[in-house]
Motif scaffolding. Structure first.
Motif, PDB file in Angstrom:
ATOM      1  N   ALA A   1       0.680  -1.157   0.043  1.00 25.75           N
ATOM      2  CA  ALA A   1       0.209   0.022  -0.058  1.00 25.75           C
ATOM      3  C   ALA A   1       0.925   1.394   0.135  1.00 25.75           C
ATOM      4  CB  ALA A   1      -0.791  -0.028   1.283  1.00 25.75           C
ATOM      5  N   LEU A   2       1.883   1.272   0.595  1.00 27.58           N
ATOM      6  CA  LEU A   2       2.967   2.318   0.869  1.00 27.58           C
ATOM      7  C   LEU A   2       3.518   2.743  -0.768  1.00 27.58           C
ATOM      8  CD1 LEU A   2       4.640   4.627   2.318  1.00 27.58           C
ATOM      9  CD2 LEU A   2       6.270   2.479   2.607  1.00 27.58           C
ATOM     10  N   ASP A   3       3.881   1.597  -1.269  1.00 26.94           N
ATOM     11  CA  ASP A   3       4.472   1.739  -2.508  1.00 26.94           C
ATOM     12  C   ASP A   3       3.349   2.329  -3.652  1.00 26.94           C
ATOM     13  OD1 ASP A   3       6.635   0.963  -4.751  1.00 26.94           O
ATOM     14  OD2 ASP A   3       5.006  -0.451  -5.214  1.00 26.94           O
ATOM     15  N   ARG A   4       2.104   1.498  -3.459  1.00 29.61           N
ATOM     16  CA  ARG A   4       1.134   2.318  -4.516  1.00 29.61           C
ATOM     17  C   ARG A   4       1.055   3.797  -4.328  1.00 29.61           C
ATOM     18  NH1 ARG A   4      -2.393  -1.220  -3.054  1.00 29.61           N
ATOM     19  NH2 ARG A   4      -3.407  -0.011  -1.586  1.00 29.61           N
ATOM     20  N   SER A   5       1.093   4.180  -2.908  1.00 34.55           N
ATOM     21  CA  SER A   5       0.673   5.657  -2.485  1.00 34.55           C
ATOM     22  C   SER A   5       1.953   6.430  -2.946  1.00 34.55           C
ATOM     23  CB  SER A   5       0.587   5.737  -0.961  1.00 34.55           C
ATOM     24  OG  SER A   5      -0.608   5.120  -0.641  1.00 34.55           O
ATOM     25  N   ILE A   6       3.015   5.886  -2.606  1.00 36.07           N
ATOM     26  CA  ILE A   6       4.222   6.849  -3.221  1.00 36.07           C
ATOM     27  C   ILE A   6       4.290   6.923  -4.734  1.00 36.07           C
ATOM     28  CG2 ILE A   6       6.832   6.990  -3.312  1.00 36.07           C
ATOM     29  CD1 ILE A   6       5.446   7.563  -0.630  1.00 36.07           C
ATOM     30  N   GLY A   7       4.002   6.172  -5.384  1.00 37.05           N
ATOM     31  CA  GLY A   7       3.611   5.933  -6.820  1.00 37.05           C
ATOM     32  C   GLY A   7       2.416   7.176  -7.399  1.00 37.05           C
ATOM     33  N   ARG A   8       1.600   7.083  -6.416  1.00 37.21           N
ATOM     34  CA  ARG A   8       0.736   8.210  -6.797  1.00 37.21           C
ATOM     35  C   ARG A   8       1.177   9.696  -6.526  1.00 37.21           C
ATOM     36  NH1 ARG A   8      -3.984   5.559  -3.196  1.00 37.21           N
ATOM     37  NH2 ARG A   8      -4.563   4.020  -4.536  1.00 37.21           N
ATOM     38  N   VAL A   9       1.991   9.851  -5.476  1.00 31.92           N
ATOM     39  CA  VAL A   9       2.587  11.116  -5.194  1.00 31.92           C
ATOM     40  C   VAL A   9       3.385  11.526  -6.252  1.00 31.92           C
ATOM     41  CG1 VAL A   9       4.272  12.324  -3.527  1.00 31.92           C
ATOM     42  CG2 VAL A   9       2.200  10.914  -2.793  1.00 31.92           C
ATOM     43  N   ILE A  10       4.083  10.471  -6.740  1.00 25.84           N
ATOM     44  CA  ILE A  10       5.363  10.711  -7.782  1.00 25.84           C
ATOM     45  C   ILE A  10       4.745  11.145  -9.101  1.00 25.84           C
ATOM     46  CG2 ILE A  10       7.149   9.562  -9.270  1.00 25.84           C
ATOM     47  CD1 ILE A  10       7.842   8.283  -6.601  1.00 25.84           C
ATOM     48  N   ARG A  11       3.613  10.483  -9.419  1.00 25.48           N
ATOM     49  CA  ARG A  11       2.779  10.598 -10.560  1.00 25.48           C
ATOM     50  C   ARG A  11       2.526  12.148 -10.713  1.00 25.48           C
ATOM     51  NH1 ARG A  11       1.491   5.615 -10.230  1.00 25.48           N
ATOM     52  NH2 ARG A  11      -0.274   5.746  -9.291  1.00 25.48           N
ATOM     53  N   VAL A  12       1.721  12.658  -9.445  1.00 26.51           N
ATOM     54  CA  VAL A  12       1.389  13.796  -9.345  1.00 26.51           C
ATOM     55  C   VAL A  12       2.511  14.717  -9.433  1.00 26.51           C
ATOM     56  CG1 VAL A  12       0.021  15.611  -7.974  1.00 26.51           C
ATOM     57  CG2 VAL A  12      -0.937  13.324  -8.081  1.00 26.51           C
ATOM     58  N   LEU A  13       3.532  14.761  -8.921  1.00 24.69           N
ATOM     59  CA  LEU A  13       4.638  15.640  -8.899  1.00 24.69           C
ATOM     60  C   LEU A  13       5.299  15.762 -10.446  1.00 24.69           C
ATOM     61  CD1 LEU A  13       6.693  14.468  -5.640  1.00 24.69           C
ATOM     62  CD2 LEU A  13       5.460  16.603  -5.933  1.00 24.69           C
ATOM     63  N   GLU A  14       5.163  14.520 -11.037  1.00 22.54           N
ATOM     64  CA  GLU A  14       5.499  14.870 -12.489  1.00 22.54           C
ATOM     65  C   GLU A  14       4.687  15.442 -13.211  1.00 22.54           C
ATOM     66  OE1 GLU A  14       5.586  10.356 -13.329  1.00 22.54           O
ATOM     67  OE2 GLU A  14       7.735  10.324 -13.412  1.00 22.54           O
ATOM     68  N   GLU A  15       3.177  15.184 -13.017  1.00 22.70           N
ATOM     69  CA  GLU A  15       2.331  15.907 -13.661  1.00 22.70           C
ATOM     70  C   GLU A  15       2.345  17.329 -13.741  1.00 22.70           C
ATOM     71  OE1 GLU A  15      -1.547  14.250 -12.482  1.00 22.70           O
ATOM     72  OE2 GLU A  15      -1.285  12.351 -13.413  1.00 22.70           O
ATOM     73  N   LYS A  16       2.777  17.862 -12.516  1.00 25.38           N
ATOM     74  CA  LYS A  16       2.789  19.171 -12.168  1.00 25.38           C
ATOM     75  C   LYS A  16       4.303  19.816 -12.453  1.00 25.38           C
ATOM     76  CE  LYS A  16      -1.017  19.445  -8.685  1.00 25.38           C
ATOM     77  NZ  LYS A  16      -1.667  20.314  -9.298  1.00 25.38           N
ATOM     78  N   GLU A  17       5.300  18.874 -13.044  1.00 27.39           N
ATOM     79  CA  GLU A  17       6.356  19.160 -13.198  1.00 27.39           C
ATOM     80  C   GLU A  17       7.355  19.748 -11.967  1.00 27.39           C
ATOM     81  OE1 GLU A  17       6.586  21.982 -16.749  1.00 27.39           O
ATOM     82  OE2 GLU A  17       5.595  20.375 -17.895  1.00 27.39           O
TER      83      GLU A  17
END
Length: 140
Positions: A92-108
């Motif tokens: 679950a932690l891995d999945r959550s961190i993946g979400r955070v990283i995706r949003v950070l990528e999207e927002k550059e």
């Protein structure tokens, strides 16, 4: 400070000295925004010692191995129930961190972000919260 081996209990008349600078304070000085989630065993004797006055705080000492049935189902290859729950939590932690990283990528913002993970004690190998952890090659 002599605090490296034991936690400070609620009634103890001491705490992490306020003149000790914490990592988030150093990071804020150079422009970082910081956030921490975890437990606090560094003193409660004065209001200034408590975590809400030094850093945000969240913990659940009553049931530290909390997860979802969906994540548990993915860990059927692990026999020990505590170890299975821990593995599901890591999933679950891995999945959550993946979400955070995706949003950070999207927002550059990812190129200007530092994400740090710390573990305070290693895996519990004995006692009430033993989950058959292995801290090899470290001791603990």
């Amino acid at each position: 400070m002599g605090m490296q081996h034991y936690v400070l209990r609620t009634g103890e008349p001491r705490g992490l000295p306020l003149n000790e600078k914490l990592l988030p304070e150093y990071l804020k000085e150079v422009g970082y925004k910081t956030h921490i989630i975890g437990k606090w065993h560094l003193g409660f004797a004065k209001k200034s010692f408590i975590p809400t006055n030094r850093a945000p705080h969240a913990a659940n000492d009553d049931d530290p191995l909390q997860t979802t049935s969906e994540d548990i189902e993915k860990m059927q290859h692990i026999q020990d129930p505590k170890r299975k729950a821990y593995a599901a939590m890591v999933r679950a932690l891995d999945r959550s961190i993946g979400r955070v990283i995706r949003v950070l990528e999207e927002k550059e913002m990812l190129k200007n972000t530092v994400i740090l993970f710390f573990s305070d004690n290693g895996g519990p190998t004995l006692g009430l919260y033993n989950n058959r952890a292995s801290n090899y090659p470290l001791r603990g």
